[in-house]
Design an enzyme around this catalytic site. Sequence first.
Site, PDB file in Angstrom:
ATOM      1  CG  ASP A  94      -0.284  -0.093   2.327  1.00  0.00           C
ATOM      2  OD1 ASP A  94       1.025  -0.354   2.363  1.00  0.00           O
ATOM      3  OD2 ASP A  94      -0.747  -0.004   3.540  1.00  0.00           O
ATOM      4  CD  GLU A  95       6.075   1.452   1.136  1.00  0.00           C
ATOM      5  OE1 GLU A  95       7.215   2.140   0.876  1.00  0.00           O
ATOM      6  OE2 GLU A  95       6.354   0.249   1.376  1.00  0.00           O
TER       7      GLU A  95
END
Lengths: 343, 195
Positions: free
Chosen positions: A250-251
Amino acid sequence: MNAVSESWACAALVGLDGPALGRLMPMHLYLCPEGRVRHAGPTVERLAGGNLCGRPFAEVVTLRRPRAAADMAGLLALAGLPLKLTLAAEPVLSLKGLVVALPDGEGALLNLSMGISLLDAVGKFDLTLHDFAPTDLAAELLYLTEAKSAVTGELRRLAQRLNGARVSAEEKAATDILTGLGNRRRLEATLKQFLGQGRPFALMHMDLDYFKQINDTHGHAVGDVVLCEVAERLTDECRVQDVVTRVGGDEFVILAVDIVDPLRLEKIAQRLISRLENPIQVEGIDCRISASIGLSVFTRHSAPDPARLMREADMALYESKGAGRARVTVYIPPEPPAGGDPG
Amino acid sequence: MHGLINRAIQCFLGDTYGAECWSHVARVAGVEPGGFEAMLTYEDALTDAVLDAAVDRVGLPREMLLEDLGTYLVSNKEFEALRRLLRFGGENFLEFLFTLDDLPERGHLAVPDLELPDLELSEDAEDGFVIHCRGGWPGVEFVVQGMLRAMADDYGALALLDVIDRKPGRATLTVSLLDAAFHAGRSFSLAAGGR
């Protein structure tokens, strides 16, 4: 050399009639002592445009190398040397030649060959294999030329296909399969490119907040849809020249070109966060996320060091996370005189 | 097997029996989706598998299929380069026959790693010729037969060709030249791109 062949070396050896001479040397000019053509080979007549008998050789051929020759004395002075010449009727067609004196001052024999201009001549005069002596390598030269161009054509097409495959493989290798954004490979390549160009830009490192809960509560399928929607919103918010990449679960990392002003960057980052905070609908589920952002900036004055830029953005992101969720931090480099070692 | 030969088989099957036929054969034989590359080399077993699958699909004996391949290579527009290279052998079919002995060397001049069978021409008792074909790959004599038949036609000659004897690694063909100038034949100009 034995005695017999030695004595033959000085004597006239063969008497040939015109047709035989023509078959042996289709491009010969047999010159009388005054320098007029006594007999010409069929191919040279074809190239020169007709019957050459009786014409002075200087009207038929033009000697280029080693030097010009206008009369028999000048021509015979070149006996045995490699000649370059052209036909008066075909001044662009470069020919090779050799002249030898005939015994007892009977004149000279000048034999011609097309050399590399063969390719032009064949096309221009529609020559056939019968225009060459079978001992001539003309057919082989033409054969090789065509074979070479056929093979080169195949190789060029192969190279183009392979290059196409390489480009598409590189594109695939730098693309995140789930979202279609660039991946870490794309990020690294683009960073290197921007730093190499000395182009100012901001590196925005974003970490989604509350995403883990969505994955844990609703499953990965829902999480994946959320990630795709995030990718879409980020792309939508950014300009075409910016580069949006997904570098981890989720980066995300965004390279924003030509923007280095901290206040402006903070505003942009806040806008991104509020856009992501709009609930995402997945199969009737209201998914709510947010994001924390850390920024570092590359200007013309900074060292072009990608690792440092990433580290600074990481530090800023860490600070944002530490300060609660949905925060933006721009890394401010320490003042060189007062700040001590920046590393 | 050289990619040129594999590529030739691929084009032959696609042009003669349709793209669907080729994709079926490729799937059965396990050819890469992009097909064969003319300038790469492939395992002989793959070529065999392609021919087996083609024989199954088309329903012709292998010999006939290979002969048709030979004819196709000389007469199809796509392979004009090959026809031209062969026509450099001579001004008429007889001259061409006399240069068959040089065929492997000529092949190597163009593509150094291309394996072609050794062809040896000898004159037969009754106004014909015998061609001894050695090496190459199994069945290559039928491709040679098809090519020679098409070359005779190209020169405008009327000739009868037969494979009369086959043993592993060698075969014998007969050529009866009935009429060297039966019809006008196809035009040939030494100049590339000529009429």
